[in-house]
Scaffold this active site. Structure first.
Site, PDB file in Angstrom:
ATOM      1  N   GLU A  55     -36.375 -19.349  -0.667  1.00  0.00           N
ATOM      2  CA  GLU A  55     -37.204 -19.425  -1.871  1.00  0.00           C
ATOM      3  C   GLU A  55     -38.199 -20.579  -1.785  1.00  0.00           C
ATOM      4  OE1 GLU A  55     -34.883 -19.830  -5.427  1.00  0.00           O
ATOM      5  OE2 GLU A  55     -36.551 -19.190  -6.692  1.00  0.00           O
ATOM      6  N   GLU A  98     -29.396 -13.804 -11.187  1.00  0.00           N
ATOM      7  CA  GLU A  98     -30.750 -13.313 -11.415  1.00  0.00           C
ATOM      8  C   GLU A  98     -30.847 -11.889 -10.857  1.00  0.00           C
ATOM      9  OE1 GLU A  98     -35.042 -15.481 -11.689  1.00  0.00           O
ATOM     10  OE2 GLU A  98     -33.290 -16.592 -11.108  1.00  0.00           O
TER      11      GLU A  98
HETATM   12  C1  RAM Z   1     -37.583 -17.355 -10.463  1.00  0.00           C
HETATM   13  C2  RAM Z   1     -37.508 -16.577  -9.199  1.00  0.00           C
HETATM   14  C3  RAM Z   1     -38.557 -15.529  -8.992  1.00  0.00           C
HETATM   15  C4  RAM Z   1     -39.874 -15.918  -9.569  1.00  0.00           C
HETATM   16  C5  RAM Z   1     -39.743 -16.447 -10.954  1.00  0.00           C
HETATM   17  C6  RAM Z   1     -41.042 -16.905 -11.552  1.00  0.00           C
HETATM   18  O1  RAM Z   1     -36.750 -16.845 -11.404  1.00  0.00           O
HETATM   19  O2  RAM Z   1     -37.647 -17.512  -8.195  1.00  0.00           O
HETATM   20  O3  RAM Z   1     -38.708 -15.342  -7.625  1.00  0.00           O
HETATM   21  O4  RAM Z   1     -40.752 -14.823  -9.549  1.00  0.00           O
HETATM   22  O5  RAM Z   1     -38.864 -17.524 -10.972  1.00  0.00           O
END
Ligand code: RAM
Length: 920
Positions: free
Chosen positions: A775, A505
């Site tokens: 996260e 990502e």
């Molecule tokens: C995921 C990541 C990111 C978030 C999006 C919506 O890809 O956790 O932090 O903003 O989702």
């Protein structure tokens, strides 16, 4: 006048002059000169109409500025008296930051010198500052005579781990001969990809993966290097390596995007001024040669780097190398569709070195523990046998059985390989990739040797900014939280603000940026970093005003989310408030308006249907959904109102009264609709799920009429109470908790939430061993192991947003006026803390606030920088004694008591350092 009286007059005047000049000597020169968003003497600068800022030195004779004068010239010798570009003349003004250049037009390549002086509060002039300079880069595409060059790597047909096209790293070189001696040389260079450049066998810089990551289809940043010392008269060679990087590598999850990538290229222009004043120019063109048969076989941001030392080409960037087997490159004209602009913030560098703390051997491999989750690369010094391949793996955490936890890297291979060409200790680090890790696993080393700690050193890489805020307290876990926040910042400021630095990502997720921005601004000098990324935000805005999920936009899916796209109103406003620079508002104003129009288009009768990620990753959702329980429409409507309000405030700050009225009215209309639709007459949520976040949004964004507010607050407290005084907030709600509880006087409760040890809370992850912000509130637990979801980054800064409240309210340093021209020092001590302190480099200089509670006294030491004032507030039993610097408090010219309540004293303070002690 007779002789005698004129003698007396002259004597009197002489004494007066002596006195004044004596006094003048004490008004020392300005310090800390910077231009625009915080650049010191930059080379290859982007801004031909910069602003100038300086600080007044700390001295008892200097309280504030009454006037200033800036002089700007084309050579040092012309300063200060013959400034040929601009003389501001003496300006009666207290402003010492962000003064707009208003002189002659400046051009690409121009080097400019400047100096400033000020008059203090008594109208005594300072000496002139030291002379500072800046040199502009190539500002326009038309400045480039060079062409884009490269090999057609796409045609090689190398396929990667996800069926993506792999562009093998290219080695490009060119020899040239000079007949004259060089006086000065500038290399202007960039890549569609990432590059490293050497001249005559010497590295030009220690930049990591330049030029960095922008919206490449719109703009590519160029870098300027001073290479005067690397060029000789006679023969010279320039060599450039280029790899896929963000431009041509695998990024995001859009297969169509990866398979469509253009082969990487470079463009460079070496401009030489010879000793006789003549000019020469060497450009990238079809006469260069290249190969993909060099030692770096493969380099991908997600997947890692593969290096084969057998393919090394010793001295390939020197004159002695024979490139007869290399191929001619393809050359392409530059197009005007993609702007080439000087980089407007600093490149990534290796900033910190981490030693291995522990080594364990497991199944023939060695695992090195740095005991800190970090981002960057390992520097390896490993004994190897010729022909063997060292495999280098990474992990943020180990599974309980000691094996590597890499599920959360998802498809990112994040593995490097090094093949040795001879026996002995290999010294190597990957060049065009980066990893997020705490552990490094090596296999394939010389098995006769015992692994030792010095085999692996962590090089922590991030955009080259300085840290400029500190926070510490009497509580170990709170200090660990601060450390985790700072490491989250270091780990996710890799040229752009990323959500996470390790999995497949690493993108500029707008929502994450929106919530963490303010905390980042306290910890580090990141104004230029944000201003630069906001340019990409503007460039990425869709025609309908929508702001993409990620910036730069690599998903190309035209999708937009409430609370994410609002980054374009929230961050400029927060930056303005912290810096006082209106340019950030000017630059982003049209984008804000476009975004508000998009909100409007997604609403009916002011109620939004925008949707999106909602209160992302809210813990314990009733429906098990990542998007949490809070109504999407409520969230969309709340952010619609909030963005309208920030746009109104921006219009007001920019003096656009009509716009202010329009957007302020819009904000009120949306707020009314919001209150009607989602709240009953008592102020309780109706028709949609009642969540902490819904009350937080309503209260933080000021969306309820007064009559409903007090009750809404009570309902919020009930919700928190129902959750056993724990938070139930995700990405959007969490940053608002502290703000709302603080404003409503619930400091005790906020302290309770912050110091909770059980799930979900900040300390919960610390209790599970976190060295960065995670996260999820429960990414890992000792009892249950890793969260089963593989979307489980262990370095995700969003929940670090609590940092803003820690500095502003626990330590107590906050701006009362834009740019900290007026500062609030108002610490909120509470159990279990008995001390906390913070320092912060404001645009005017360092402010500190440090308090402790001892023997029933509250002691505050605070320093207020020159050219500011502060409102200081301390808790106290005000019927008892108050001390200032060890003596009974008395109003004086520096500090005055302005307000006394039963349990606090409030002061107005001028610049200086104060020690206040109250009974507590
Ligand atoms: C995921 C990541 C990111 C978030 C999006 C919506 O890809 O956790 O932090 O903003 O989702």
């Amino acid at each position: 006048m007779n002789l005698k009286s004129s003698f007396y007059t002259v004597t009197f005047l002489t004494i007066l002059c002596l006195f004044v000049s004596c006094k003048q000597e004490h008004v020392s020169k300005p310090e800390g000169l910077i231009i625009s968003e915080g650049f010191k003497n930059p080379l290859g600068f982007y801004d031909a109409t910069p602003t100038f800022s300086w600080q007044l030195p700390v001295a008892t004779t200097i309280k504030s500025q009454k006037a200033y004068q800036i002089v700007v010239a084309s050579s040092e010798a012309l300063l200060p008296n013959n400034a040929d570009l601009w003389d501001s003349n003496k300006q009666e003004s207290i402003q010492s930051t962000f003064i707009q250049y208003a002189g002659k037009a400046l051009n690409s390549r121009q080097k400019v010198y400047w100096q400033v002086k000020y008059w203090n509060q008594d109208n005594v002039a300072s000496e002139w500052s030291a002379i500072n300079s800046f040199e502009l880069g190539l500002l326009n595409n038309s400045d480039w005579q060079a062409e884009w060059i490269g090999l057609p790597t796409k045609e090689e047909g190398v396929i990667g781990s996800q069926e993506n096209i792999i562009h093998r790293p290219q080695y490009l070189r060119k020899g040239f001969e000079l007949t004259k001696n060089v006086a000065s040389a500038r290399l202007y260079i960039t890549a569609k990809g990432v590059f490293d450049v050497a001249i005559n066998g010497q590295d030009v810089s220690d930049d990591v993966m330049p030029p960095g990551y922008t919206s490449y289809k719109k703009r590519i940043e160029t870098i300027t290097y001073n290479v005067s010392n690397l060029i000789n008269s006679g023969k010279n060679t320039i060599g450039v390596e280029v790899a896929a990087g963000w431009h041509s590598g695998r990024l995001g999850w859009m297969k169509s995007y990866w398979s469509d990538t253009e082969s990487p290229k470079i463009i460079c222009q070496l401009e030489l001024t010879m000793e006789d004043g003549s000019k020469e120019i060497i450009v990238s063109d079809a006469l260069w040669k290249g190969t993909t048969n060099g030692p770096i076989r493969l380099s991908e941001i997600y997947d890692g780097e593969t290096y084969d030392a057998n393919l090394e080409m010793p001295a390939w960037t020197t004159n002695t190398f024979d490139d007869k087997n290399w191929k001619p490159v393809n050359a392409f004209d530059i197009s005007n569709d993609i702007k080439l602009e000087p980089k407007r913030h600093t490149t990534v560098k290796s900033k910190i070195t981490l030693e291995t703390k522990e080594v364990v051997e497991k199944d023939g491999a060695a695992i090195f523990d740095l005991q800190q989750n970090m981002v960057g690369v390992p520097l390896l010094k490993v004994p190897m046998k010729k022909g063997e391949t060292l495999k280098i793996r990474f992990a943020e955490m180990l599974s309980p059985d000691g094996t590597f936890y890499t599920d959360n890297y998802r498809s990112a291979q994040s593995t490097d390989y090094y093949t040795a060409s001879e026996d002995g200790v290999v010294e190597w680090m990957p060049k065009f990739t980066f990893h997020g890790f705490r552990y490094v696993e090596l296999s394939g080393f010389d098995a006769s040797k015992t692994p030792s700690k010095d085999w692996v050193t962590g090089l922590v890489q991030y955009s080259d900014f300085e840290e400029n805020g500190t926070f510490t307290s009497s509580h170990e876990k709170l200090n660990q939280l601060q450390s985790n926040i700072v490491w989250g910042l270091r780990g996710n400021f890799f040229d752009i603000p990323t959500d996470c630095p390790q999995r497949d990502e690493r993108m500029g997720w707008t929502g994450d940026a929106q919530v963490f921005g303010p905390t980042a601004m306290f910890n580090a000098n990141v104004y230029k970093f944000w201003a630069s990324w906001l340019q990409s935000v503007r460039e990425s805005q869709y025609d309908n005003g929508g702001i993409p999920w990620v910036v730069p936009d690599v998903l190309y899916n035209n999708k937009v989310s409430a609370g994410w796209g609002d980054v374009c109103t929230i961050i400029p406003w927060k930056i303005y408030y912290r810096t006082g620079d209106k340019r950030i508002l000017e630059e982003n104003y049209e984008t804000m308006k476009g975004w508000v129009a998009y909100h409007q288009a997604k609403s009916k009768k002011f109620i939004s249907s925008m949707g999106g990620f909602a209160d992302w990753l809210q813990p314990l959702p009733a429906n098990g959904d990542n998007k949490g329980d809070t109504s999407h429409s409520l969230i969309g409507t709340a952010f619609f109102a909030h963005s309208a309000k920030l746009t109104a405030q921006t219009a007001q700050a920019l003096g656009k009264t009509e716009d202010y009225n329009t957007y302020n009215q819009l904000y009120k209309n949306v707020a009314n609709a919001f209150a009607e639709k989602f709240f009953d007459e008592k102020g309780k949520i109706k028709d949609v799920a009642e969540t902490q976040t819904s009350y937080l949004l309503a209260l933080a964004f000021d969306l309820l009429p007064e009559a409903k507010q007090a009750n809404a607050k009570q309902y919020l407290l009930e919700k928190i109470n129902e959750a056993d005084n724990h938070l139930r907030t995700g990405f959007l709600g969490t940053p608002l908790l502290s703000e709302v509880l603080d404003e409503t006087g619930e400091i005790d409760l906020m302290y309770k939430l912050l110091f909770n040890e059980t799930y979900p809370s900040w300390f919960y992850s610390i209790n599970q061993g976190a060295t960065t912000i995670w996260e999820r509130w429960n990414s890992y637990s000792k009892e249950e192991g890793f969260n089963p979801m593989n979307m489980n980054s262990l370095n995700h800064y969003a929940y670090g947003a609590i940092g803003e409240w820690m500095y502003e309210r626990i330590a107590g340093i906050a701006p009362l006026e834009p740019g900290y021209k007026k500062i609030s020092i108002a610490p909120q001590p509470n159990a279990p803390l008995n001390a906390a302190s913070a320092s912060y480099e404001t645009p005017y200089g360092k402010v500190t606030s440090s308090w402790k509670i001892e023997n029933n006294t509250f002691q505050l030491e605070t320093t207020i920088p020159p050219n500011t004032t502060a409102v200081i507030s301390i808790p106290a039993n005000t019927s008892e004694a108050l001390l200032l610097n060890g003596e009974t408090f008395k109003d004086n010219e520096h500090i005055k008591l302005t307000k006394t309540t039963a349990n606090s004293f409030e002061f107005l303070a001028q610049p200086g350092t104060y020690m206040l002690v109250s009974k507590f």
